[in-house]
Write a protein that holds these residues in place. Structure first.
Motif, PDB file in Angstrom:
ATOM      1  N   LYS A  57       0.883  -1.165   0.000  1.00  0.00           N
ATOM      2  CA  LYS A  57       0.000   0.000   0.000  1.00  0.00           C
ATOM      3  C   LYS A  57       0.924   1.219   0.000  1.00  0.00           C
ATOM      4  CE  LYS A  57      -3.835  -2.320   0.656  1.00  0.00           C
ATOM      5  NZ  LYS A  57      -4.373  -2.757   1.924  1.00  0.00           N
ATOM      6  N   TYR A  58       0.526   2.224  -0.711  1.00  0.00           N
ATOM      7  CA  TYR A  58       1.382   3.408  -0.758  1.00  0.00           C
ATOM      8  C   TYR A  58       0.946   4.418   0.291  1.00  0.00           C
ATOM      9  CZ  TYR A  58       3.304   1.290  -4.878  1.00  0.00           C
ATOM     10  OH  TYR A  58       3.919   0.415  -5.731  1.00  0.00           O
ATOM     11  N   GLU A  59       1.232   4.079   1.523  1.00  0.00           N
ATOM     12  CA  GLU A  59       0.872   4.963   2.623  1.00  0.00           C
ATOM     13  C   GLU A  59       2.085   5.810   2.995  1.00  0.00           C
ATOM     14  OE1 GLU A  59      -1.976   5.253   3.990  1.00  0.00           O
ATOM     15  OE2 GLU A  59      -3.087   3.363   3.886  1.00  0.00           O
ATOM     16  N   ALA A  60       1.802   7.024   3.440  1.00  0.00           N
ATOM     17  CA  ALA A  60       2.881   7.848   3.988  1.00  0.00           C
ATOM     18  C   ALA A  60       3.322   7.216   5.309  1.00  0.00           C
ATOM     19  CB  ALA A  60       2.349   9.249   4.227  1.00  0.00           C
ATOM     20  N   PRO A  61       4.522   7.548   5.782  1.00  0.00           N
ATOM     21  CA  PRO A  61       4.905   7.050   7.106  1.00  0.00           C
ATOM     22  C   PRO A  61       3.959   7.607   8.178  1.00  0.00           C
ATOM     23  CG  PRO A  61       6.773   8.047   5.981  1.00  0.00           C
ATOM     24  CD  PRO A  61       5.578   8.373   5.174  1.00  0.00           C
ATOM     25  N   THR A  62       3.958   6.966   9.313  1.00  0.00           N
ATOM     26  CA  THR A  62       3.035   7.398  10.367  1.00  0.00           C
ATOM     27  C   THR A  62       3.473   8.716  10.994  1.00  0.00           C
ATOM     28  OG1 THR A  62       2.007   5.326  10.890  1.00  0.00           O
ATOM     29  CG2 THR A  62       2.374   6.797  12.741  1.00  0.00           C
ATOM     30  N   ARG A  63       2.475   9.550  11.252  1.00  0.00           N
ATOM     31  CA  ARG A  63       2.750  10.867  11.819  1.00  0.00           C
ATOM     32  C   ARG A  63       2.222  10.928  13.246  1.00  0.00           C
ATOM     33  NH1 ARG A  63       0.460  15.892  10.661  1.00  0.00           N
ATOM     34  NH2 ARG A  63      -0.990  14.998   9.178  1.00  0.00           N
TER      35      ARG A  63
END
Lengths: 367, 387
Positions: free
Chosen positions: A272-278
């Protein structure tokens, strides 16, 4: 490894994870923040460089197919071989086969076309990192007809109850296969045998009205076959009930388990192309596994958080498993909960389950 | 090849000297950004999200990582039967060989590549900016004005303006003058280095410019002024949104820090405009019982025992117990020991920071961003000291 053909048989697995398996089979249940149970066996097969892997499914496999795609994530989108998802397809009116033999009978071409001489069979409920090449080498060295993989369990748990046990002699040959609760050698639902023998036995069993290959061929015929036992010593968990799912999910928060399962070899999964967790300024996170794509502003303790989860400011999540894309709004409290995908929990709601019996929220609920 | 309305040409050959050790053996577009990305992910994802399926990537400096990273382009959905992504390094030809002499020369030398697709328009991009932009919207603007060239612009402050190519336009944004890095800027419309040209017009000018010995073969310095001189119609396309040049260590650090506010100006979590990247496939991040994480971005595969505050951690970073990281960017697979303190630094990939190391604490120049490079032998003496 061209000598070995992979078969993942989900036919005998019961979907006993309540809400989590209402609409998906056990193999498709999300686990460990970003995986599904099937990923672990597929990753083992990928590591052993099997040319072809056939996956026998019968029910509720829509989400599994969606997850597997063309097998690219496991490097199984190949010109020769690759991943074959083999759903039920009974077209032969003269077919008298039953049980998983039906699958094998209806997909004889899959076995015959493969160049491999041997087959490794596996289920999906036993999470492990077994080296299938090593099992195969052991099988050849032992000169066995069938090699079965087991793990000697130090402390048996309730989820081991339904598992088969292997009784071994001094020579590591299997003398008994039974289900006695207190025996430590839990069978991992993995075996290797020669393709030719397998096909002969399938034919014989169908002719004799049998229905399940493992039970009717291997378990019943243990005296006629040379059965070797391969002892596996790495990370192992059985996921065959909601309780075992919950317990083993939280067990991954122990660093030795996390390292044993993930450190040596990466487990592959659908990308999945998720951003890293913020983590926001207000975040307060401890002893947790968190996947990518999350935005966390609240408190997360002792929990497993899947991809794309949002935990708003003031929310508290304790001892819980929160699956993909759930939204937990401000000041909501969750304790001992398994939350399936896409659940939206409104502000200030409180959900508390029991630590032995977690509260399960079905997929896409809005509370 | 099928005819395409627009082909994108992405200039990715830059060395990026001002990024110092980060680009020692890496082209600038391949430099890491934002916890999981490389700079080139932004223009590539913009192309993919804008529906542009044919992209030529022009490489030159240290191309290995870039080439293998782009691969067949499947991560950006640019592995297509017709079109897709093409890596275009400089190549030898009948009349000899040379490196790309400038941005325009790079396109000039790939005329045949563009010609195959017989496009109406060509989009020129550079691989060193962080922004999300719908190039298709720009194309519609360009077509609506029947422009020969449309240049995307962003409004900058007057002080900054002399760092950019500045466009002077009339009221309807028609360009009448282009000043490359002017000492006394007449406007604050800065070129973002994103151009759409009518291909036949650009082609003609490239051929003309290619033969000129005096030319530096640059879009800003040569082609745009030449087109203005020739009376072509050039328009400015005002871009509104986050855009950042990450050409220096400081600006790279600042752009990373921009992601850390509770409402960051660049939203990386928008499901409708994802920034695609090659996924390193790591396990979920583990935040230990004694860890503290706030105002930070942490990628998968990280194991955090210490405190991470206002920082960006790429994948596979380990932070030991008692360590405190503030205002820093930690690139992939960095191992940070116990009781380490890191402040206002960029740690490049695979670096190992020993226990009790201090980096960037009690520094003389607070504004300077320390770059700790795994290849830098001076690391210990210059940047760090042991307690």
């Amino acid at each position: 490894m061209k000598e070995l053909l992979g078969v993942i048989n989900l036919d005998h697995e019961l979907d006993k994870l309540n809400e989590l398996t209402y609409f998906r089979c056990g193999a498709a249940v999300p686990f460990a923040s970003r995986y599904r149970l099937i990923d672990f066996v597929l990753s083992n097969m990928m590591r052993a460089e099997l040319e072809s892997v056939g996956l026998f499914v019968r029910r509720k496999y829509r989400s599994l197919m969606d997850h597997l795609g063309d097998g690219k994530s496991w490097d199984m989108n190949r010109k020769h071989g690759g991943l074959f998802i083999l759903p039920p397809d009974w077209n032969d009116p003269t077919d008298t086969s039953l049980g998983d033999l039906q699958h094998y009978h209806n997909n004889l071409d899959f076995f015959k076309r493969a160049s491999a001489k041997y087959i490794v069979f596996s289920g999906s409920q036993h999470i492990n990192t077994v080296d299938l090449q090593d099992v195969f080498q052991y099988h050849l060295e032992k000169g066995a007809d069938v090699t079965l993989v087991y793990k000697a369990i130090d402390q048996l748990q309730p989820e081991h109850d339904p598992c088969l046990r292997l009784e071994l002699n001094d020579n590591n040959l299997v003398t008994e296969i039974h289900q006695e609760k207190h025996h430590p050698n839990v069978y991992l639902d993995i075996f290797i045998m020669e393709k030719k023998v397998f096909l002969e036995q399938v034919e014989y069993c169908i002719a004799h009205g049998e229905s399940f290959f493992f039970r009717d061929v291997i378990q019943k015929n243990r005296a006629n076959f040379k059965l070797a036992g391969y002892e596996y010593k790495g990370y192992h968990a059985v996921i065959n009930s909601l309780e075992s799912y919950y317990k083993n999910s939280l067990e991954l928060l122990k660093q030795e388990n996390y390292r044993d399962l993930f450190q040596e070899n990466p487990v592959q999964t659908k990308i999945k192309y998720e951003a890293p967790t913020r983590y926001l300024d207000s975040a307060n996170v401890s002893n947790s596994l968190v996947a990518n794509g999350c935005i966390i502003g609240g408190t997360v303790e002792n929990s497993v958080i899947f991809r794309g989860v949002q935990v708003r400011e003031g929310a508290r999540i304790i001892n819980s498993v929160i699956m993909q894309k759930c939204i937990i709004e401000e000041n909501a409290v969750i304790e001992n909960v398994i939350m399936d995908k896409d659940v939206h929990l409104s502000k200030e709601r409180i959900l508390v389950g029991d630590s032995k019996r977690p509260f399960v929220i079905a997929k896409s609920s809005k509370i | 090849m099928k005819k395409k309305e627009m082909v994108a040409m992405l200039l990715a050959g830059g060395q990026g000297k001002r990024l110092k050790g980060l680009t020692k053996s890496l082209a600038k577009p391949a430099v890491y950004f934002g916890g999981t990305y490389r700079i080139i992910d932004f223009p590539l994802s913009n192309c993919s999200n804008s529906g542009i399926d044919t992209v030529g990537v022009l490489t030159q400096y240290e191309p290995l990582v870039l080439h293998s990273y782009i691969g067949v382009g499947s991560d950006w959905d640019l592995n297509r039967k017709d079109g897709g992504v093409f890596v275009l390094p400089p190549h030898e030809r009948e009349n000899g060989s040379s490196w790309y002499r400038g941005t325009a020369d790079a396109i000039y030398r790939n005329l045949k590549f563009v010609d195959q697709f017989d496009p109406e328009h060509v989009l020129i991009l550079s691989g060193d900016h962080i922004y999300k932009m719908d190039y298709n919207a720009m194309l519609q603007y360009h077509k609506a004005r029947n422009a020969d060239c449309t240049i995307s612009v962003i409004d900058v402050s007057l002080e900054e303006a002399s760092r950019f190519g500045i466009l002077n336009t009339d009221e309807d944004l028609k360009i009448y003058e282009f000043d490359e890095k002017p000492a006394k800027p007449k406007s604050t419309l800065a070129s973002m280095g994103v151009y759409i040209f009518k291909w036949d017009v650009l082609r003609k000018h490239l051929l003309e410019d290619g033969e000129k010995a005096s030319s530096s073969h640059d879009f800003g310095k040569d082609i745009i002024p030449l087109m203005l001189e020739d009376g072509n119609s050039l328009y400015a396309y005002p871009f509104v949104g986050y855009w950042r040049d990450v050409g220096t260590v400081t600006s790279l650090w600042e752009a990373n820090m921009d992601l850390l506010s509770d409402h960051p100006p660049l939203n990386l979590n928008d499901p409708n405009w994802r920034i695609f990247t090659r996924n390193p496939n790591q396990a979920a991040q583990y935040v230990a019982p004694e860890a503290k994480v706030s105002s930070c971005i942490i990628n998968e595969g990280c194991i955090v025992h210490g405190e991470v505050k206002h920082s960006v951690l790429f994948y596979g970073v380990e932070v030991g117990e008692g360590s405190v990281i503030t205002d820093s960017v930690i690139m992939p697979k960095v191992k940070i020991g116990k009781n380490v303190r890191i402040h206002k630094a960029i740690i490049s990939e695979n670096t190992v920071i020993e226990d009790y190391m201090e980096i960037g604490i009690e520094r003389e120049n607070e504004d300077e961003i320390l770059l700790i490079d795994n290849r830098s032998k001076k690391r210990k003496s210059v940047a760090a000291k042991t307690i």
